[in-house]
Design a protein around this motif. Sequence first.
Motif, short mmCIF file in Angstrom:
data_model
loop_
_atom_site.label_atom_id
_atom_site.label_comp_id
_atom_site.label_asym_id
_atom_site.label_seq_id
_atom_site.Cartn_x
_atom_site.Cartn_y
_atom_site.Cartn_z
N GLN A 62 6.64 0.94 -27.74
CA GLN A 62 5.35 0.25 -27.65
C GLN A 62 4.43 0.63 -28.80
O GLN A 62 3.77 -0.24 -29.40
N ARG A 68 3.13 -2.09 -31.49
CA ARG A 68 1.70 -2.33 -31.64
C ARG A 68 1.26 -2.14 -33.10
O ARG A 68 0.49 -2.94 -33.64
N ASP A 83 -2.34 -5.19 -29.28
CA ASP A 83 -2.27 -4.17 -28.24
C ASP A 83 -1.27 -4.59 -27.14
O ASP A 83 -1.48 -4.34 -25.96
#
Length: 495
Positions: free
Chosen positions: A249, A253, A259
Motif C-alpha cells: 500500500q 500510494r 491515498d
Amino acid sequence: MKTYDVIISGAGPVGLFLACELALAACSVLILEQAAEPQTPFKLLPFGVRGLSAPSIEALDRRGLLDALDIHKRMKNLFAAGSPRQAGHFAGLGFRHDEIDETQWKYRLPGSPPTHLISEMAELETVLTARALALGVEIRRGVAVTGVAQDADGVRVNGTIPGRWLVGCDGARSVVRKAAGFGFAGTEPEFTGYTIKADIADGAKLRPGRTVTSAGMYFQTQADHILIQDFDGGAFHGAKQPVTLEHAQAVLRRISGTDVQIAALHLATTWTDRAYQATSYREGRILLAGDAAHIHSPLGGQGLNLGLGDAMNLGWKLAATVHGTAPDNLLDSYAAERIPVGAKVLDWSRAQVAIMRPRPESRALYEIFRDLLKTKDGATYFAGRVWGIPAGDRPVAGLSVPNFEFADGTRVNHLMRGGRALLLDFDGDAALRTLAGSYGIKYVGGRPTETLGLTALLVRPDGVVAWAAHAVVDHTELKSELARWFVPHSAHNND
C-alpha cells in the motif's frame, strides 16, 4: 541405472520445448523439476500471460503445436493486420496494427502464422508437457538439482543420476549455471517491480492501464491486478523481504500519488531489471538455455521468446552430437548464434528502462519516442524488433524460412513436423535430389505459388535457412554449406 542422453534441469517452457526437440530426434531425455506441481498461482494470473513473437509462433507451428493452444484459437483474429488495436509497446508506449507497414517484411508470405499472439504460461506448459510425455520424455517433479559433476564421458547429477549431457533450463537463479562455474556478467537493477493481486477498497482512485508518474509507473489490467515499478535501485527486491499489505500500500500510494487503500493482499512478488548474460553457453558437457543463460526485465515479454529460440537452436545440434552425426564445431555454433541474440534483447530491455526513469531527461526522451511510434516507419521498426521480423533486403540465408505454399496446399511449416532438414528445389534439379539423399535430408521438389525470386534453399531442422540460390544453383557452394551443418549419411530414408 539408466544413463540418459540428456538431462534437463527445469520443466518450464524452455526445458519442455528442448526436451521435445531432443526426443523428436530419438534422444532419451530426463527432466528434473524442483517444483512438485506444474502450476503456480502467478502463472494463472493475467501477468502469467506472455506475448509470443513470430519466431516462437513459427517454431510451434513447425512442430504441430500451435493449434493445440486454445488461446491461439480464441485470439487469432484479434490481431488482424490493419486493425486499430494496440499491437505492442516499447517502454509502455504502444503501437497499433494500422500503423504498421507489413510490406517492409519481405519474407512474410500470405497465409503465414500470425506475427504475434498472446500465450498463457500455464497453457503453454500444459501443451508442451503433453507433447514431451507422448515422445517418451521422463519428467520427475519435486526433484531439485543440488549437485553437478562432469568428466570427458558424461555428467552426474545429485551424485547418482548419470547422463551424457546436461542442460540448465532452471531459471534466473540457475543451480546448474552456478555449480558448473559459468561466468555471468551484466548491469545491476534500477527498479523493483511488483506484481500484486489485491482487493482495492477505492480502486476508482487509480487509472486503468499503464500510468507513468513522477515517482515510477503502475499498470492496472483488472480491478485487483496491479504491476508497479519503483525506481529504488532494486533495493527492496534485493533485500528478499516479504511483500506485506502495508508495504504494498505504501509503495502504491507513493507511485500513484493517491491515498488508495488495499483492503486485502492475496498474492505479491517482486522482480527487477537486472540484465545479466552468461559469458559462455557451454562448459564441457553442460549447456545453458533460457533464463539460466540470460536475465532481464520482463518489459515487452521477450524473455520467453528468447528462451524458446535457444531451445529450437540447441535441440537439433545437441541431438546430432549425441548420435555422432554432427560435423566438427556444430555444437559450438549454438553459443555463437545465440549469445549475440541474447545481448541484443538485454540492450532492448535497458533502452526501455532508460526512458522510463522518473527524471526530466528521460521524460523528454519518452515524449520523442511517443512521436516516433506514431509514424508508420517507427511503428514498423518497433514491431519488427519486438516480434523478431527482419525488415529490408537482407539475404534470406540466416533467417527463418518463409512459409512457402506448394500447388497441393502443403506449406513448408507442415513439412518440418518431423524435425528434419529440408532441401527445397523449385526448378527440379536432379543433382539436388542426389545431394539431399547423400546427407539424409528431406528433398522437396516443386514450385511454390510465390518463390520470392529464389530457386533453391537448404533449411536446417530449426527452420533457419542455411543456404539459398537466387538463380543458377552453385553446387560447389551448396556442398560446402551441407558439410558445415551435416555429415553424409546415405542410409537415411529420403522420402
